[in-house]
Design a protein around this motif. Structure first.
Motif, PDB file in Angstrom:
ATOM      1  N   VAL A  35       0.889  -1.186  -0.176  1.00 19.45           N
ATOM      2  CA  VAL A  35       0.075   0.037   0.107  1.00 19.45           C
ATOM      3  C   VAL A  35       0.759   1.431  -0.002  1.00 19.45           C
ATOM      4  CG1 VAL A  35      -1.582   1.233   1.379  1.00 19.45           C
ATOM      5  CG2 VAL A  35      -1.909  -0.989   1.269  1.00 19.45           C
ATOM      6  N   ALA A  36       1.813   1.489   0.987  1.00 19.82           N
ATOM      7  CA  ALA A  36       2.661   2.409   0.768  1.00 19.82           C
ATOM      8  C   ALA A  36       3.371   2.706  -0.394  1.00 19.82           C
ATOM      9  CB  ALA A  36       3.872   2.127   1.912  1.00 19.82           C
ATOM     10  N   ARG A  38       2.181   1.897  -3.466  1.00 21.85           N
ATOM     11  CA  ARG A  38       1.305   2.342  -4.293  1.00 21.85           C
ATOM     12  C   ARG A  38       0.888   3.864  -4.060  1.00 21.85           C
ATOM     13  NH1 ARG A  38      -1.157   4.137  -8.093  1.00 21.85           N
ATOM     14  NH2 ARG A  38      -3.400   4.101  -8.406  1.00 21.85           N
ATOM     15  N   GLN A  39       0.690   4.236  -2.853  1.00 23.25           N
ATOM     16  CA  GLN A  39       0.590   5.596  -2.507  1.00 23.25           C
ATOM     17  C   GLN A  39       1.542   6.630  -2.795  1.00 23.25           C
ATOM     18  OE1 GLN A  39      -0.747   5.114   1.854  1.00 23.25           O
ATOM     19  NE2 GLN A  39      -2.891   5.596   0.951  1.00 23.25           N
ATOM     20  N   ALA A  40       2.985   5.823  -2.879  1.00 23.00           N
ATOM     21  CA  ALA A  40       4.005   6.666  -3.146  1.00 23.00           C
ATOM     22  C   ALA A  40       4.255   6.817  -4.867  1.00 23.00           C
ATOM     23  CB  ALA A  40       5.301   6.320  -2.608  1.00 23.00           C
ATOM     24  N   GLU A  45      -1.913   1.462 -10.703  1.00 28.87           N
ATOM     25  CA  GLU A  45      -3.156   0.663 -10.253  1.00 28.87           C
ATOM     26  C   GLU A  45      -3.047  -0.561 -11.035  1.00 28.87           C
ATOM     27  OE1 GLU A  45      -6.521  -0.881  -9.068  1.00 28.87           O
ATOM     28  OE2 GLU A  45      -5.521   0.655  -7.912  1.00 28.87           O
ATOM     29  N   ARG A  52      -3.701  -6.144  -4.094  1.00 33.54           N
ATOM     30  CA  ARG A  52      -4.771  -6.061  -3.092  1.00 33.54           C
ATOM     31  C   ARG A  52      -6.143  -6.999  -3.238  1.00 33.54           C
ATOM     32  NH1 ARG A  52      -9.146  -3.859  -6.310  1.00 33.54           N
ATOM     33  NH2 ARG A  52      -8.450  -2.494  -8.119  1.00 33.54           N
ATOM     34  N   TYR A  64     -12.964   2.030  -1.140  1.00 35.10           N
ATOM     35  CA  TYR A  64     -12.398   0.480  -1.084  1.00 35.10           C
ATOM     36  C   TYR A  64     -13.196  -0.440  -0.341  1.00 35.10           C
ATOM     37  CZ  TYR A  64      -8.186   1.969  -3.660  1.00 35.10           C
ATOM     38  OH  TYR A  64      -7.245   2.470  -4.359  1.00 35.10           O
ATOM     39  N   ARG A 109     -10.821   3.395   3.947  1.00 36.35           N
ATOM     40  CA  ARG A 109      -9.568   4.183   3.226  1.00 36.35           C
ATOM     41  C   ARG A 109      -8.440   3.207   3.052  1.00 36.35           C
ATOM     42  NH1 ARG A 109      -7.917   9.228   6.765  1.00 36.35           N
ATOM     43  NH2 ARG A 109      -7.749   7.557   8.216  1.00 36.35           N
ATOM     44  N   LEU A 110      -7.737   3.412   1.982  1.00 36.07           N
ATOM     45  CA  LEU A 110      -6.717   2.447   1.570  1.00 36.07           C
ATOM     46  C   LEU A 110      -5.734   2.365   2.601  1.00 36.07           C
ATOM     47  CD1 LEU A 110      -5.724   0.241  -0.452  1.00 36.07           C
ATOM     48  CD2 LEU A 110      -4.555   2.268  -1.811  1.00 36.07           C
ATOM     49  N   GLU A 111      -5.204   3.492   3.045  1.00 31.63           N
ATOM     50  CA  GLU A 111      -4.333   3.588   4.065  1.00 31.63           C
ATOM     51  C   GLU A 111      -4.576   2.843   5.437  1.00 31.63           C
ATOM     52  OE1 GLU A 111      -6.115   7.908   3.855  1.00 31.63           O
ATOM     53  OE2 GLU A 111      -5.748   6.166   2.472  1.00 31.63           O
TER      54      GLU A 111
END
Length: 559
Positions: A35-36, A38-40, A45, A52, A64, A109-111
């Protein structure tokens, strides 16, 4: 967290060991790193999607969604409290129980997902293989291990299948998702004939557990009832035979066309006889010592299912109280199931209050049910594939007190198997794939027919918001499929579906009905049934006797 202080007993619940728990913790930690990335922006996707999905995370219409596995529908009170904890701290205070005996959280939330998975891991819960093209959660009868009519408790074998299929190196990326169901009673309460593999456990002439094997069932765009592959597979050969089926499917299943990728399509295109021969050839070619279920393996798994004790006797308290309490009497008649121990019943807690959302439970309701499970059912809860919860082991003497507690909590709907006990998917209120809304239609039908549901009797209404059939509309006595027609939501009506040992796919009876007219249409169907039914005849029996003609006339004669 609840799992750290719970005193729930674990009788009847498979016990994870430190190896299992470390696996779940590491899996949650690993997904946190993904996840980290992906967010960075280190993962696109497209690159992140398979990662995921392997952890049960979907990108839905608004947020999500996290789908959590409840293997063969069994939960401890501790685990239900932990689900409530996640609902309250990471979602909007509720969860949705599904037709695969799972639970979904729709607003994460994804995080926050890695933290939610880490919290669940502390209670031996995870989202592994609840999505993606792999072997999904194995499901079974919600009364398994308790039912009076049970021949064999299927949970032991469902757990063995779970362990075999989890992260199986050959079947992690199948042509399409793959679903297995198993039942251990003559009456099929697990819908085995509409699964990719369906298993019926019974005893042969020697008293040994054996399995009747079906394959190629399923709903969705192309619904089929499964084909019987073998009448008898011995316990030692169970995984070997399942492996042979999956090897043939994995090799020949269509990966070039998502609409033709399921095993049900492969079997029909090959013809069942040819498919069965290929499975038998593959099975015969396996090394003699490969994937054999030895007595030692079976006993080792069985040892981690502590057997509950049933010491209570029926002293007549329940029998006396139902004479003076009509509401209790009606709930007992509709919502309890005979138990193998004479002093006990299984009690169904309906998640279908009239006007409510089928399958939804708030965090507060989950905690109340967990407390009731600790008090009255050895700390054990079951999830049914029709989106209700079950306390499997309730002493008959305790039923009046349980009922009063459910009434106080607003959880005493006495509608199991009735017209308001509707199966419904989340539909277009949540799902990105949906073409129509399921929930409002279910609510309006329930509100319309609730006053006479006990007069109507057993009648299964199933609603899906798209062709993927997550609401199992094909096997409802009355099925509703929502579709988009020139920007308007309309609903196809099917009749005659069934998911039990007489499994059948419902047939469309005429043109789709606009949303506003659906309650009228269902009301007309019910009235037609009541006018022609014979004494003691269920809706499905009347339909099988007379066919669709009187029902079609009732809906379309004046249109």
């Amino acid at each position: 967290m609840p799992s750290e202080s719970s005193t729930s007993p674990f009788a009847g619940i498979y016990r994870y060991d430190d190896y299992d728990r470390d696996f779940l913790r590491q899996r949650a930690k690993e997904f946190g790193a993904q996840v980290a990335r992906r967010q960075a922006g280190e993962l696109s996707e497209e690159e992140f999607k398979p990662l995921r999905l392997m952890n049960g995370v979907y990108l839905q219409l608004h947020a999500y969604m996290l789908r959590i596995a409840i293997p063969y529908g069994v939960l401890s009170a501790t685990q239900l409290r932990q689900l409530a904890y996640v609902a309250r701290h990471y979602d909007r205070g509720y969860g949705h129980f599904t037709t695969r005996q799972n639970i979904q959280f729709n607003w994460l939330r994804l995080e926050d997902v890695p933290d939610a998975l880490a919290a669940l891991a502390e209670a031996d819960i995870h989202g592994i293989q609840t999505s993606g093209n792999c072997i999904r959660n194995t499901t079974t009868d919600e009364f398994a291990g308790a039912a009076a009519d049970e021949i064999i408790d299927p949970r032991l074998y469902a757990e063995i299948i779970r362990q075999w299929s989890t992260d199986h190196p050959e079947f992690t990326y199948l042509p399409r998702k793959f679903k297995i169901a198993i039942v251990g009673a003559e009456h099929d309460r697990a819908a085995v004939r509409v699964h990719d593999i369906g298993l019926e456990a019974y005893k042969n002439d020697k008293g040994e557990p054996v399995f009747r094997v079906f394959a190629g069932g399923g709903l969705g765009r192309s619904p089929y009832v499964a084909v019987k592959l073998r009448e008898e597979v011995k316990l030692a050969e169970l995984l070997r035979y399942c492996e042979a089926i999956l090897r043939v499917y994995n090799a020949l299943g269509r990966r070039d066309n998502i609409y033709k990728a399921r095993i049900k399509i492969l079997i029909r295109e090959m013809k069942p006889e040819a498919f069965i021969k290929m499975v038998e050839d593959e099975y015969a070619a396996l090394p003699a010592d490969y994937c054999v279920l030895t007595d030692e393996i079976v006993q080792a798994v069985a040892a981690r299912f502590p057997a509950p004790e049933f010491p209570r006797q029926d002293t007549g308290i329940l029998k006396a109280e139902v004479l003076d309490d009509r509401a209790l009497a009606r709930w007992v008649k509709q919502n309890t199931h005979p138990h193998k121990a004479l002093g006990y019943v299984s009690a169904v807690i309906s998640l279908k209050p009239v006007g409510g959302i089928p399958g939804d439970a708030s965090a507060e309701e989950m905690e109340i049910i967990a407390d009731l499970a600790d008090k009255y059912s050895n700390g054990e809860i079951r999830v049914s594939h029709v989106q209700n919860l079950v306390l499997p082991h309730v002493a008959k003497d305790d039923v009046p007190a349980l009922f009063r507690a459910l009434v106080k909590a607003g959880l005493a709907s006495d509608n199991l198997g009735l017209v308001t006990d509707i199966i419904a998917c989340p539909g277009m209120d949540y799902c990105a794939l949906a073409t129509a809304r399921s929930i409002p239609v279910a609510q309006r039908i329930a509100e319309r027919l609730a006053p006479r549901q006990h007069e109507i009797g057993t009648l299964y209404v199933n609603i899906s918001g798209c062709i993927n059939a997550c609401g199992h509309h094909h096997v409802g006595h009355i099925g509703l499929l929502g579709v988009d027609k020139n920007g308007e939501e309309v609903y196809q009506i099917t009749l005659g579906g069934a998911a039990d040992e007489k499994a059948a796919i419902g047939k469309i009876i005429g043109p789709a009905v606009p949303t506003a007219k659906v309650p009228d249409a269902i009301d007309a169907l019910v009235n037609a049934y009541l006018n022609v039914r014979e004494t003691g005849e269920r809706f499905i029996d009347t339909y099988r006797r007379l066919g669709a003609a009187p029902f079609k006339e009732a809906i379309y004669a004046t249109h």
